[in-house]
Design a protein around this motif. Structure first.
Motif, short mmCIF file in Angstrom:
data_model
loop_
_atom_site.label_atom_id
_atom_site.label_comp_id
_atom_site.label_asym_id
_atom_site.label_seq_id
_atom_site.Cartn_x
_atom_site.Cartn_y
_atom_site.Cartn_z
N LYS A 214 0.84 -1.20 0.00
CA LYS A 214 0.00 0.00 0.00
C LYS A 214 0.87 1.25 0.00
N LEU A 215 0.52 2.19 -0.85
CA LEU A 215 1.10 3.52 -0.81
C LEU A 215 -0.01 4.42 -0.31
N VAL A 216 0.14 4.94 0.92
CA VAL A 216 -0.96 5.63 1.59
C VAL A 216 -0.64 7.10 1.80
N LYS B 54 1.91 16.30 3.39
CA LYS B 54 1.84 15.63 2.09
C LYS B 54 2.70 14.36 2.00
N ARG B 55 3.11 13.85 3.14
CA ARG B 55 3.90 12.62 3.16
C ARG B 55 3.05 11.44 2.73
N GLN B 56 3.73 10.43 2.22
CA GLN B 56 3.11 9.15 1.91
C GLN B 56 3.91 8.06 2.63
N LEU B 57 3.29 6.94 2.86
CA LEU B 57 3.99 5.82 3.47
C LEU B 57 3.85 4.62 2.56
N TRP B 58 4.98 3.99 2.25
CA TRP B 58 4.99 2.73 1.50
C TRP B 58 4.98 1.59 2.52
N VAL B 59 3.90 0.81 2.49
CA VAL B 59 3.73 -0.36 3.37
C VAL B 59 3.77 -1.59 2.47
N PRO B 60 4.87 -2.35 2.47
CA PRO B 60 4.97 -3.48 1.54
C PRO B 60 4.07 -4.65 1.94
N ALA C 155 -10.57 13.06 8.60
CA ALA C 155 -9.46 12.85 7.67
C ALA C 155 -9.95 12.05 6.47
N GLU C 156 -9.39 12.38 5.32
CA GLU C 156 -9.63 11.60 4.12
C GLU C 156 -8.32 10.95 3.74
N PHE C 157 -8.39 9.64 3.58
CA PHE C 157 -7.22 8.77 3.44
C PHE C 157 -7.29 8.10 2.07
N LEU C 158 -6.21 8.20 1.31
CA LEU C 158 -6.13 7.56 -0.01
C LEU C 158 -5.04 6.51 0.00
N TYR C 159 -5.29 5.39 -0.66
CA TYR C 159 -4.21 4.42 -0.80
C TYR C 159 -4.34 3.62 -2.07
N THR D 63 4.04 6.95 11.78
CA THR D 63 4.34 8.33 11.40
C THR D 63 3.04 9.09 11.19
N TYR D 64 3.11 10.40 11.32
CA TYR D 64 1.96 11.24 11.03
C TYR D 64 1.93 11.53 9.54
N LEU D 65 0.75 11.34 8.94
CA LEU D 65 0.50 11.72 7.56
C LEU D 65 -0.60 12.77 7.60
N SER D 66 -0.42 13.83 6.81
CA SER D 66 -1.45 14.88 6.83
C SER D 66 -1.54 15.56 5.47
N ALA D 67 -2.63 16.27 5.28
CA ALA D 67 -2.78 17.08 4.08
C ALA D 67 -1.70 18.15 4.07
N GLU D 68 -1.29 18.59 5.23
CA GLU D 68 -0.28 19.64 5.32
C GLU D 68 1.12 19.13 4.96
#
Length: 181
Positions: A71-73, A107-113, A127-131, A100-105
């Motif tokens: 997942k790329l979230v 703009k980080r993404q997290l790669w979860v293999p 929050a709106e979450f895309l993955y 980690t904190y992910l936010s609209a501000e």
């Protein structure tokens, strides 16, 4: 784009290059070639998902035992505390978690293999979450480990008990969970 490692080397923070001015901002949220070059991961995303949740909603810890999903979230509205737990028995970080904190501000993404359980807690009013996922959703293979399993001791930034789905309320302990070889 910058790639930052986490405490678990396979889980990566992806920080896009953001171009902003008085009109707003622009950034490339995903570039297949650049992602592969910078992460060393050859992935194909097959599904995009979008969810909205309210403050204190906790989703997870989810995974699919067959058809495992990488997942790329990211978050496009609000903020979440995002967690990945290594459930690959042969891994040196088996049973470890990173968050980690992910936010609209930010703009980080997290790669979860594939091979990780994943969850997040909403820390803003909503929050709106895309993955993006590397395999299709397969409810018959979906599993859930308890968000508060003492073997993980995840330090969720909670005030009180989170809001959980009925499915997440029934999550199993890590000791009883099916894991990856």
């Amino acid at each position: 784009m910058k790639i930052k490692p986490t405490q678990i080397p396979d889980v990566l923070i992806v920080e896009p290059t953001v171009f902003g001015d008085s009109r707003g901002f622009f950034f490339e949220s995903y570039n297949h070639r650049m992602f592969q070059e910078m992460t060393g991961q050859t992935v194909t995303f097959v599904q995009d998902n979008h969810s909205r949740s309210e403050l204190n909603v906790l989703r997870g810890l989810h995974y699919q035992i067959r058809q495992p999903q990488g997942k790329l979230v990211r978050v496009v509205f609000g903020e979440v505390f995002d967690v990945a737990v290594d459930i690959r028995r042969a891994s040196p970080t088996f049973g470890h978690w990173t968050g980690t904190y992910l936010s609209a501000e930010n703009k980080r993404q997290l790669w979860v293999p594939p091979g990780f359980a994943h969850g997040f807690l909403v820390t803003s009013e909503a929050a709106e979450f895309l993955y993006k996922t590397t395999d299709y959703y397969a409810p018959e293979h979906e599993r859930c480990i308890r968000w508060d399993d003492p073997d993980f001791d995840i330090r969720w930034p909670l005030n009180g008990r989170p809001q959980l789905s009925a499915k997440d309320e029934k999550g199993v302990s890590f000791k009883r969970a099916e894991v990856f070889a």
